[in-house]
Design a protein around this motif. Structure first.
Motif, PDB file in Angstrom:
ATOM      1  N   ASP A 133       3.971   1.133  -3.282  1.00  0.00           N
ATOM      2  CA  ASP A 133       3.514   1.239  -4.663  1.00  0.00           C
ATOM      3  C   ASP A 133       3.445   2.695  -5.103  1.00  0.00           C
ATOM      4  OD1 ASP A 133       2.492   0.744  -7.119  1.00  0.00           O
ATOM      5  OD2 ASP A 133       0.585  -0.077  -6.461  1.00  0.00           O
ATOM      6  N   THR A 134       2.830   3.516  -4.293  1.00  0.00           N
ATOM      7  CA  THR A 134       2.696   4.939  -4.642  1.00  0.00           C
ATOM      8  C   THR A 134       4.056   5.638  -4.683  1.00  0.00           C
ATOM      9  OG1 THR A 134       0.503   4.972  -3.609  1.00  0.00           O
ATOM     10  CG2 THR A 134       1.571   7.089  -4.001  1.00  0.00           C
ATOM     11  N   ARG A 135       4.904   5.361  -3.695  1.00  0.00           N
ATOM     12  CA  ARG A 135       6.229   6.001  -3.673  1.00  0.00           C
ATOM     13  C   ARG A 135       7.056   5.609  -4.884  1.00  0.00           C
ATOM     14  NH1 ARG A 135       6.450   4.497   1.978  1.00  0.00           N
ATOM     15  NH2 ARG A 135       7.960   2.881   1.382  1.00  0.00           N
TER      16      ARG A 135
ATOM     17  N   SER B 132      -1.378   3.622 -13.044  1.00  0.00           N
ATOM     18  CA  SER B 132      -0.271   3.766 -12.105  1.00  0.00           C
ATOM     19  C   SER B 132      -0.255   5.174 -11.548  1.00  0.00           C
ATOM     20  CB  SER B 132       1.059   3.460 -12.788  1.00  0.00           C
ATOM     21  OG  SER B 132       1.058   2.129 -13.252  1.00  0.00           O
ATOM     22  N   ALA B 133       0.149   5.298 -10.293  1.00  0.00           N
ATOM     23  CA  ALA B 133       0.155   6.595  -9.636  1.00  0.00           C
ATOM     24  C   ALA B 133       1.406   7.368  -9.987  1.00  0.00           C
ATOM     25  CB  ALA B 133       0.066   6.418  -8.116  1.00  0.00           C
ATOM     26  N   GLY B 134       1.262   8.678 -10.027  1.00  0.00           N
ATOM     27  CA  GLY B 134       2.429   9.528 -10.187  1.00  0.00           C
ATOM     28  C   GLY B 134       2.799   9.750 -11.632  1.00  0.00           C
TER      29      GLY B 134
ATOM     30  N   ARG C 268       0.827  -1.213   0.000  1.00  0.00           N
ATOM     31  CA  ARG C 268       0.000   0.000   0.000  1.00  0.00           C
ATOM     32  C   ARG C 268       0.859   1.260   0.000  1.00  0.00           C
ATOM     33  NH1 ARG C 268      -3.323  -0.572   4.663  1.00  0.00           N
ATOM     34  NH2 ARG C 268      -4.572  -1.983   3.372  1.00  0.00           N
ATOM     35  N   GLN C 269       1.958   1.235   0.752  1.00  0.00           N
ATOM     36  CA  GLN C 269       2.790   2.425   0.881  1.00  0.00           C
ATOM     37  C   GLN C 269       3.832   2.533  -0.232  1.00  0.00           C
ATOM     38  OE1 GLN C 269       4.450   2.171   4.801  1.00  0.00           O
ATOM     39  NE2 GLN C 269       2.498   2.528   5.844  1.00  0.00           N
TER      40      GLN C 269
ATOM     41  N   TRP D 286       6.050   4.661  -8.022  1.00  0.00           N
ATOM     42  CA  TRP D 286       5.630   5.285  -9.277  1.00  0.00           C
ATOM     43  C   TRP D 286       5.688   6.805  -9.224  1.00  0.00           C
ATOM     44  CZ3 TRP D 286       6.084   2.229 -13.001  1.00  0.00           C
ATOM     45  CH2 TRP D 286       5.709   0.881 -12.918  1.00  0.00           C
ATOM     46  N   SER D 287       5.834   7.360  -8.044  1.00  0.00           N
ATOM     47  CA  SER D 287       5.960   8.819  -7.948  1.00  0.00           C
ATOM     48  C   SER D 287       7.405   9.283  -8.110  1.00  0.00           C
ATOM     49  CB  SER D 287       5.429   9.309  -6.592  1.00  0.00           C
ATOM     50  OG  SER D 287       4.059   8.994  -6.448  1.00  0.00           O
TER      51      SER D 287
END
Length: 253
Positions: free
Chosen positions: A53-55, A230-232, A50-51, A57-58
């Motif tokens: 994945d976002t970091r 995907s995030a970011g 959860r944590q 792709w950002s």
């Protein structure tokens, strides 16, 4: 009530009764041990995915995203996202370095897919480890308890045959023993079944998230772009020798 409890069953029971009780106790300990260990594993992986994945792709570059997932030397085994990222990067690098030998045989997409799939299979195997114990206990514990029930009724029949009395005070002990065995078997089986189903469902959710992350990695290493989900912002892909028209000439950063 204490006269007809587990302590009384153990004290007055024969070798078979004590063996059945011992087997059920061992099953219960194994079941709860697996449930607790796998639950902690699921919670840890869910928090990581959860944590991280976002970091990842950002990040502006692949190296920065990789560092956000953890230490490649120490955390690759415990972090499935890091293991997938390393596997994809290794497959892309290997294909680029050996492109002359692999040209027209295996394209970069198939090669990266194979590397990601192997890592995914290893992760799924680790997630599923131990669940077979819960399935086995959940399916066999009621029958072990049922065997104890049959053995208790057998003792009650022996008492009736020896004394010729069918009053409750003569058969209460063996009948109570049989009922306790039935209850104990269910007490062992029900948590195992619920734990198996709950962990299976949690594992499927984790695998779904890992597959989504793997698809994003595949798109990134093959085309240099992220999936829309995907995030970011997209990570930067720097072409080598100023030419980005060939997959083999891309340098992922």
């Amino acid at each position: 009530m204490q006269h007809y409890g587990l302590a009384n069953v153990w004290e007055t029971g024969d070798l078979v009764t004590r063996f059945i009780l011992s087997v059920l106790v061992v099953m219960s300990v194994m079941s709860w041990t697996v449930i607790i260990m796998k639950l902690l594993q699921v919670l840890r992986i869910r928090r990581i995915t959860r944590q991280s994945d976002t970091r990842f792709w950002s990040a502006d570059r692949f190296d920065d995203g990789l560092r956000s997932l953890g230490d490649p030397e120490a955390d690759a085994h415990d972090n499935p996202l890091l293991a997938l990222a390393l596997a994809g990067h290794e497959a892309a690098t290997h294909h680029r370095q050996t492109q002359q030998h692999l040209h027209d045989r295996i394209d970069v997409s198939d090669w990266i897919t194979r590397g990601l799939q192997d890592t995914m299979d290893d992760t799924v195997a680790r997630l599923q480890s131990g669940l077979a114990i819960l399935a086995s206990i959940g399916s066999t514990a009621p029958f072990v308890g049922l065997f104890g029930t049959v053995w208790g009724i057998y003792h009650a029949l022996i008492v009736i045959g020896e004394t010729g009395q069918t009053s409750i005070d003569h058969v209460a002990g063996p009948v109570g023993e049989s009922l306790i065995m039935t209850a104990f078997g269910l007490f062992v089986a029900i948590p195992a079944v619920l734990g198996y189903n709950g962990l299976n469902r949690a594992n499927r959710a984790i695998v779904t998230r890992l597959k989504r992350f793997a698809h994003g990695l595949h798109a990134y290493f093959v085309t240099g772009a992220q999936l829309p989900s995907s995030a970011g912002p997209p990570m930067r892909v720097v072409p080598r020798n100023g030419d980005a028209s060939r997959d083999g000439d891309l340098e992922w950063q």
